[in-house]
Design an enzyme around this catalytic site. Structure first.
Site, PDB file in Angstrom:
ATOM      1  N   ASP A 163      -4.789  -8.674  -2.984  1.00 38.44           N
ATOM      2  CA  ASP A 163      -5.068  -8.381  -1.575  1.00 38.44           C
ATOM      3  C   ASP A 163      -6.321  -9.069  -1.036  1.00 38.44           C
ATOM      4  OD1 ASP A 163      -5.179  -7.273   0.939  1.00 38.44           O
ATOM      5  OD2 ASP A 163      -4.974  -5.204   0.321  1.00 38.44           O
ATOM      6  N   HIS A 193       0.835  -1.220   0.000  1.00 41.14           N
ATOM      7  CA  HIS A 193       0.000   0.000   0.000  1.00 41.14           C
ATOM      8  C   HIS A 193       0.871   1.273   0.000  1.00 41.14           C
ATOM      9  CE1 HIS A 193      -3.215  -2.790   0.564  1.00 41.14           C
ATOM     10  NE2 HIS A 193      -2.890  -3.070   1.806  1.00 41.14           N
TER      11      HIS A 193
END
Ligand code: NGQ
Ligand code: ZN
Length: 459
Positions: A327, A276
């Protein structure tokens, strides 16, 4: 041709093939022992070659929590107030509570099949669901790691398992929450988990075992130092600076922002992958790029969870490396991850072709090459179609309307922006053809197993 064409080889012929230097024509690729043993361009096919119109290297998926595939779409109903990443996480914790190793294995097998069908040929499984219900340790502390390896084996996907160290619920060593009991380990337990995971990895042809401190919320400064010493040489992944609250809490705790703190307190280098890294100042963004670490971007999940947008342009201008991950697996689609990465920039900057690295360059081409190189580095194994690398290849149907009469970079652009996974025909992984006509060879059985598990978990 760069190597011998041994007798046990199998040869694929592509009219168009994406090689490390760009698109090539009329290419023969010899596969042996799961790897590419020769590549020959501008040649005629032999009679025994298996012929395809168009091929790309398989894409690494550098960040997955496979079990979360089972709750895709189940957190899209508005709650009593202010839905956020943190309220999503409570729903996720409830979903995970009842899962057995067999459940995890069945859900992961289906997720990995979907990854392969969408063009991902290796997964970085960021794995923290270690224990039985209530936090009870399994006799083999790596039981769940074994369940994930079994799913990788059944589906055939390349596996880079990233066993997670998770000890705390917040910065400064706050005690874990009850709902986190199944994740919790200390460094000694973590060392035993790594040993077990290494053992399970031996059942696969080219599995890699890396390491992952979950986040700066979940490990203390001392633990991070101990982990670095323990895992020398392995890829290291960490979640970082995904949410503004996380940045604020880190500032309150340390006076520094998460990426700033990590770069100051750990030896972040090319072995690291920061997942991220959404919220960074320009100075942090440039420092991260200069560290050589890979930024692990997960555009579909980051959109779904309301994270924010990674500062792509500053990062790329500073020479940063990136890859993509699915993810939460709310939707598994390689082309869509790349597309959304670019579209996030277009929508906020009101510009076009942001990720292309110069005038005249192809956006799809630069996205594909960038995510391939960064993803492969992050997963500790080479990527691309070249001698000695794993034979991980995706073929496209050039009769797909979105690909009609395309050549060279126009194929990559039209695949990423115009067609997506509906244009995928075959996928080879470690030399075996696992997907034909867009369908994985054990898809039907895997879906039946998945239904049986979901029926119980959702009841
Ligand atoms: C995870 N997922 O570990 O599954 C996390 C949520 C957390 C993402 N960050 C939990 N997307 O970060 O505490
Ligand atoms: Zn994650």
């Amino acid at each position: 041709m760069t190597e011998s064409w041994g007798v046990t080889r199998k040869v694929l012929f592509f009219q168009h093939l994406l090689l490390p230097h760009g698109w090539a024509r009329d290419v023969r690729v010899a596969l042996s022992g799961g790897r590419i043993s020769a590549v020959e361009m501008n040649v005629e096919p032999s009679n025994s070659d298996e012929r395809h119109a168009c091929g790309l290297p398989g894409m690494p998926n550098l960040h997955s929590h496979a079990f979360q595939r089972g709750m895709a779409g189940l957190a899209e109903r508005r709650g009593p107030s202010n839905d956020s990443f943190w309220t999503w996480r409570e729903i996720m914790y409830r979903f995970v509570d009842r899962m057995t190793p067999d459940d995890v294995s069945a859900i992961a097998a289906l997720a990995y099949i979907e990854m392969l069908e969408s063009g991902f040929t290796r997964v970085g499984e960021f794995h923290y669901l270690h224990h039985d219900r209530g936090g009870l340790h399994f006799a083999d502390i790596g039981e769940m790691s074994g369940a994930l390896m079994a799913a990788a084996s059944a589906s055939g996907i390349g596996m880079t398992l990233l066993p997670v160290l998770y000890s705390h619920s917040g910065f400064g060593g706050q005690p874990p929450q009850l709902a986190q009991a199944r994740f919790i380990l200390d460094v000694d337990g973590y060392a035993r988990l790594l040993d077990s995971a290494d053992g399970h990895a031996r059942s696969l042809p080219d599995a890699v075992v890396g390491a992952a401190p979950h986040s700066l919320r979940a490990v203390s400064r001392e633990q991070l130092r101990d982990l670095e010493a323990l895992v020398k040489g392995r890829p290291i992944h960490i979640h970082i600076a995904e949410q503004v609250k996380e940045v604020d809490d880190c500032l309150t705790w340390s006076g520094q922002r998460p990426v700033e703190w990590l770069l100051d307190h750990a030896e972040v280098d090319a072995r690291w992958c920061l997942i991220h890294a959404t919220h960074m100042t320009d100075a942090e963004t440039r420092a991260l790029a200069h560290s050589g670490a890979v930024a692990g971007l997960c555009p579909i999940t980051e959109a779904n969870l309301g994270d924010g947008l990674f500062p792509v342009e500053t990062f790329l201008d500073a020479g940063g490396r990136y890859g993509v991950g699915s993810d939460s697996n709310v939707l598994i689609d390689c082309a869509e991850e790349l597309r959304l990465l670019e579209y996030g920039q277009r929508l906020t900057r009101r510009a076009r072709n942001v990720m292309a690295r110069g005038a005249g360059r192809s956006t799809g081409g630069d996205l594909y090459a960038g995510a391939l190189a960064g993803g492969a580095a992050a997963l500790g194994i080479g990527g691309g179609i070249a001698v000695g690398l794993p034979a991980d290849i995706v073929s496209l149907d050039l009769d797909h309307p979105a690909l009609a009469h395309r050549q060279g970079d126009a194929i990559t652009d039209s695949f990423v922006f115009g067609a997506g996974r509906s244009a995928i025909d075959c996928v080879w992984r470690h030399g075996a053809k696992l997907v034909s006509d867009g369908r994985h060879r054990i898809r039907d059985q895997a879906i039946r197993d998945y239904h049986r598990v979901l029926e119980r978990l959702i009841a």
